[in-house]
Design an enzyme around this catalytic site. Structure first.
Site, mmCIF file in Angstrom:
data_model
loop_
_atom_site.group_PDB
_atom_site.id
_atom_site.type_symbol
_atom_site.label_atom_id
_atom_site.label_comp_id
_atom_site.label_asym_id
_atom_site.label_seq_id
_atom_site.Cartn_x
_atom_site.Cartn_y
_atom_site.Cartn_z
ATOM 1 N N HIS A 7 0.832 -1.208 0.000
ATOM 2 C CA HIS A 7 0.000 0.000 0.000
ATOM 3 C C HIS A 7 0.866 1.257 0.000
ATOM 4 O O HIS A 7 2.050 1.210 0.303
ATOM 5 C CB HIS A 7 -0.974 0.038 1.191
ATOM 6 C CG HIS A 7 -0.316 0.065 2.538
ATOM 7 N ND1 HIS A 7 -0.042 -1.073 3.257
ATOM 8 C CD2 HIS A 7 0.130 1.093 3.315
ATOM 9 C CE1 HIS A 7 0.521 -0.752 4.407
ATOM 10 N NE2 HIS A 7 0.652 0.561 4.466
ATOM 11 N N HIS A 79 4.028 7.158 3.587
ATOM 12 C CA HIS A 79 4.958 6.033 3.425
ATOM 13 C C HIS A 79 4.477 5.070 2.353
ATOM 14 O O HIS A 79 3.323 5.106 1.939
ATOM 15 C CB HIS A 79 5.184 5.292 4.748
ATOM 16 C CG HIS A 79 3.975 4.586 5.308
ATOM 17 N ND1 HIS A 79 3.134 5.162 6.215
ATOM 18 C CD2 HIS A 79 3.491 3.339 5.102
ATOM 19 C CE1 HIS A 79 2.172 4.302 6.552
ATOM 20 N NE2 HIS A 79 2.362 3.184 5.884
ATOM 21 N N GLU A 130 7.713 1.098 4.967
ATOM 22 C CA GLU A 130 7.162 0.086 5.866
ATOM 23 C C GLU A 130 7.371 -1.269 5.203
ATOM 24 O O GLU A 130 7.180 -1.423 4.002
ATOM 25 C CB GLU A 130 5.664 0.339 6.070
ATOM 26 C CG GLU A 130 4.972 -0.680 6.966
ATOM 27 C CD GLU A 130 3.475 -0.384 7.145
ATOM 28 O OE1 GLU A 130 2.894 0.355 6.324
ATOM 29 O OE2 GLU A 130 2.902 -0.913 8.116
HETATM 30 CO CO CO Z 1 1.241 1.417 6.241
#
Ligand code: CO
Length: 134
Positions: A7, A79, A130
């Site tokens: 994502h 992010h 991440e």
């Molecule tokens: Co995230």
């Protein structure tokens, strides 16, 4: 080592307004709001054919993303999340390469119920990364 883009996370000042942009203007499917107190965020997931967009709104001023919103009042990209098969092996490799893992290096359970780690943006082209074990 990294696999699919899981994502992209975007911080928004108002989740209802962000939802309306993605659902009504852009015509995407947007989930119901989830509140994740341990991460200090309200979140919706925008489902795209090949990935997800997460819209994040801070729960309150103590939220880790509250400062981001102070610097970026209209919101912005926060992010990117890449999938890894083994998060501990990934962490150890990155540490050996000299990259900085944020926090104490212990994976936490992220928004999808899976272990995640965050990496220092300075080591990754200025972007907060991440890693999520899938
Ligand atoms: Co995230």
């Amino acid at each position: 080592m990294i696999g699919r883009l899981n994502h992209v996370a975007i911080v928004v000042p108002n989740l209802a307004a962000g939802t309306a942009v993605y659902r009504d203007t852009l015509g995407a499917t947007v989930s119901a709001v989830q509140t994740l107190p341990e991460h200090g965020v309200h979140v919706v997931f925008v489902e795209l054919p090949n990935t997800k967009i997460e819209l994040l709104e801070p729960i309150d001023a103590r939220s880790p993303i509250a400062k981001f919103l102070e610097k970026n009042p209209s919101g912005g990209m926060h992010h990117v999340c890449y999938e890894v098969a083994d998060i501990l092996a990934a962490r150890d490799k990155l540490k050996a390469e000299g990259a900085k893992v944020l926090g104490d290096g212990t994976p936490r359970i992220g928004a999808h119920g899976k272990p995640v780690l965050f990496l220092n943006p300075k080591d990754f082209c200025g972007t907060l990364v991440e890693l999520e074990q899938v």
